[in-house]
Design a protein around this motif. Structure first.
Motif, mmCIF file in Angstrom:
data_model
loop_
_atom_site.group_PDB
_atom_site.id
_atom_site.type_symbol
_atom_site.label_atom_id
_atom_site.label_comp_id
_atom_site.label_asym_id
_atom_site.label_seq_id
_atom_site.Cartn_x
_atom_site.Cartn_y
_atom_site.Cartn_z
ATOM 1 N N GLY A 24 -76.008 34.774 19.009
ATOM 2 C CA GLY A 24 -76.680 33.482 18.808
ATOM 3 C C GLY A 24 -76.883 33.229 17.324
ATOM 4 O O GLY A 24 -77.859 32.598 16.921
ATOM 5 N N THR A 26 -75.611 31.305 15.172
ATOM 6 C CA THR A 26 -75.592 29.943 14.626
ATOM 7 C C THR A 26 -76.843 29.148 14.991
ATOM 8 O O THR A 26 -77.003 28.010 14.560
ATOM 9 C CB THR A 26 -74.374 29.170 15.182
ATOM 10 O OG1 THR A 26 -74.406 29.280 16.615
ATOM 11 C CG2 THR A 26 -73.068 29.722 14.651
ATOM 12 N N GLY A 27 -77.720 29.722 15.808
ATOM 13 C CA GLY A 27 -78.886 28.987 16.307
ATOM 14 C C GLY A 27 -80.037 28.990 15.318
ATOM 15 O O GLY A 27 -79.994 29.645 14.271
ATOM 16 N N VAL A 29 -82.913 30.398 15.569
ATOM 17 C CA VAL A 29 -83.462 31.741 15.402
ATOM 18 C C VAL A 29 -82.441 32.656 14.717
ATOM 19 O O VAL A 29 -82.779 33.410 13.798
ATOM 20 C CB VAL A 29 -83.887 32.324 16.766
ATOM 21 C CG1 VAL A 29 -84.355 33.775 16.617
ATOM 22 C CG2 VAL A 29 -85.007 31.478 17.367
ATOM 23 N N GLY A 30 -81.187 32.574 15.148
ATOM 24 C CA GLY A 30 -80.144 33.445 14.577
ATOM 25 C C GLY A 30 -80.015 33.298 13.076
ATOM 26 O O GLY A 30 -79.883 34.291 12.348
ATOM 27 N N ALA A 51 -71.467 34.005 18.796
ATOM 28 C CA ALA A 51 -72.006 32.735 19.307
ATOM 29 C C ALA A 51 -71.070 32.274 20.408
ATOM 30 O O ALA A 51 -70.283 33.065 20.945
ATOM 31 C CB ALA A 51 -72.125 31.717 18.175
ATOM 32 N N SER A 86 -80.480 36.224 20.383
ATOM 33 C CA SER A 86 -81.256 34.975 20.390
ATOM 34 C C SER A 86 -80.329 33.830 20.800
ATOM 35 O O SER A 86 -80.106 32.894 20.042
ATOM 36 C CB SER A 86 -81.882 34.692 19.023
ATOM 37 O OG SER A 86 -80.883 34.452 18.065
ATOM 38 N N ALA A 87 -79.797 33.928 22.016
ATOM 39 C CA ALA A 87 -78.886 32.880 22.515
ATOM 40 C C ALA A 87 -79.357 32.336 23.857
ATOM 41 O O ALA A 87 -78.564 31.777 24.603
ATOM 42 C CB ALA A 87 -77.468 33.438 22.614
ATOM 43 N N GLY A 88 -80.639 32.530 24.161
ATOM 44 C CA GLY A 88 -81.175 32.037 25.430
ATOM 45 C C GLY A 88 -81.220 33.134 26.481
ATOM 46 O O GLY A 88 -80.480 34.122 26.405
ATOM 47 N N ASN A 109 -84.915 38.213 21.781
ATOM 48 C CA ASN A 109 -85.891 37.172 21.425
ATOM 49 C C ASN A 109 -86.114 36.165 22.536
ATOM 50 O O ASN A 109 -86.969 35.293 22.398
ATOM 51 C CB ASN A 109 -85.420 36.428 20.174
ATOM 52 C CG ASN A 109 -85.556 37.275 18.936
ATOM 53 O OD1 ASN A 109 -86.641 37.448 18.419
ATOM 54 N ND2 ASN A 109 -84.454 37.844 18.488
ATOM 55 N N ARG A 114 -89.241 39.624 29.250
ATOM 56 C CA ARG A 114 -90.652 39.717 28.821
ATOM 57 C C ARG A 114 -91.591 40.221 29.901
ATOM 58 O O ARG A 114 -92.595 40.846 29.594
ATOM 59 C CB ARG A 114 -91.134 38.340 28.329
ATOM 60 C CG ARG A 114 -90.612 37.998 26.951
ATOM 61 C CD ARG A 114 -91.024 36.611 26.515
ATOM 62 N NE ARG A 114 -90.335 36.253 25.276
ATOM 63 C CZ ARG A 114 -90.165 35.009 24.853
ATOM 64 N NH1 ARG A 114 -90.638 33.993 25.556
ATOM 65 N NH2 ARG A 114 -89.527 34.778 23.726
ATOM 66 N N SER A 173 -88.495 22.491 16.293
ATOM 67 C CA SER A 173 -87.643 23.672 16.079
ATOM 68 C C SER A 173 -87.729 24.650 17.242
ATOM 69 O O SER A 173 -86.810 25.424 17.471
ATOM 70 C CB SER A 173 -88.031 24.375 14.769
ATOM 71 O OG SER A 173 -89.382 24.784 14.830
ATOM 72 N N ALA A 175 -87.313 24.019 20.176
ATOM 73 C CA ALA A 175 -86.254 23.695 21.143
ATOM 74 C C ALA A 175 -84.869 23.934 20.555
ATOM 75 O O ALA A 175 -83.863 23.560 21.167
ATOM 76 C CB ALA A 175 -86.405 22.261 21.617
#
Ligand SMILES: NC(=O)c1ccc[n+]([C@@H]2O[C@H](COP(=O)([O-])OP(=O)(O)OC[C@H]3O[C@@H](n4cnc5c(N)ncnc54)[C@H](OP(=O)(O)O)[C@@H]3O)[C@@H](O)[C@H]2O)c1
Length: 195
Positions: A24, A26-27, A29-30, A51, A86-88, A109, A114, A173, A175
């Motif tokens: 992730g 490019t996101g 968070v990434g 990504a 961090s890609a969902g 992330n 969780r 951010s 979202a």
């Protein structure tokens, strides 16, 4: 251009040096993870960026190199020591097991793990000791929860907190990168009197 960044000379002999991947990259968070690795001079032997196929072949800067982004696959984790996801949550559930099977420690992330009792949920400032109990995956909490818990923890240690009533107002951010672009574009359109 390279898919793998070589470390600065003084890192090559550092035993803490690791092969790191960002899933992730490019996101929203990434990109921040990438900046943190660079700002903290994290000892990376190599860095690989993953990504969606949409981003494959594009590049992101790291240290003095441009790193080529690769499409995420089940087979891409060979040789990776630490995979920062961090890609969902869907991507984490689908690909984190493959990363662990390839020998990586996953720091996730997303919300995927969780509430899993077998996966430590860690805020380093509070319960870093839980890191010793992981079985390949370490989860971290929602961003608002992390930031709220850091100052609440020392209070809790002195005076037990029984209940917290909280409202959070998330930034655009929260979202992701697309929402940040949407906020920028729609604000600009509004200021220019457009729809
Ligand atoms: N934003 C925050 O403040 C925040 C804070 C903490 C945790 N989180 C969590 O972190 C995760 C990412 O959030 P974000 O805000 O960074 O989202 P984002 O800006 O939308 O970024 C999503 C990332 O996932 C990649 N991706 C999407 N589909 C993929 C696929 N099929 N295969 C591989 N990669 C794919 C995207 O790549 P492309 O660019 O190629 O589409 C992009 O790099 C979420 O689970 C979120 O809940 C977010």
């Amino acid at each position: 251009m390279n898919a793998v960044v070589q470390p600065p000379v003084n890192e090559a002999s550092n035993p803490a040096t690791r092969n790191v991947a960002i899933v992730g990259a490019t996101g929203a968070v990434g990109i921040e993870i990438l900046k943190c690795l660079e700002d903290r001079n994290f000892p990376t032997r190599s860095l690989r960026l993953f990504a969606s196929p949409r981003s494959a072949g594009k590049t992101l800067p790291f240290r003095n190199s441009q790193v080529v982004i690769e499409a995420l696959t089940q087979e891409c984790f060979k040789g990776i020591d630490i995979a920062l996801f961090s890609a969902g949550s869907g991507i984490s559930k689908e690909f984190a097991p493959a990363a662990v099977a390839a020998g990586a420690v996953v720091v996730d992330n997303s919300s995927a793990f969780r509430m899993d009792a077998n996966i430590p949920l860690v805020v380093p400032e509070i319960n870093s000791a839980a890191l010793t109990e992981h079985h390949g995956i370490v989860a971290n909490p929602n961003c608002v929860a992390i930031i709220a818990c850091v100052p609440l923890w020392p209070i809790h240690k002195h005076n037990r907190i029984r209940r917290i009533i909280a409202s959070s107002y998330q930034a655009a951010s929260g979202a992701g990168a697309a929402a940040m672009a949407d906020l920028r574009d729609s604000t600009q359109a509004h200021l220019e009197g457009r729809e």
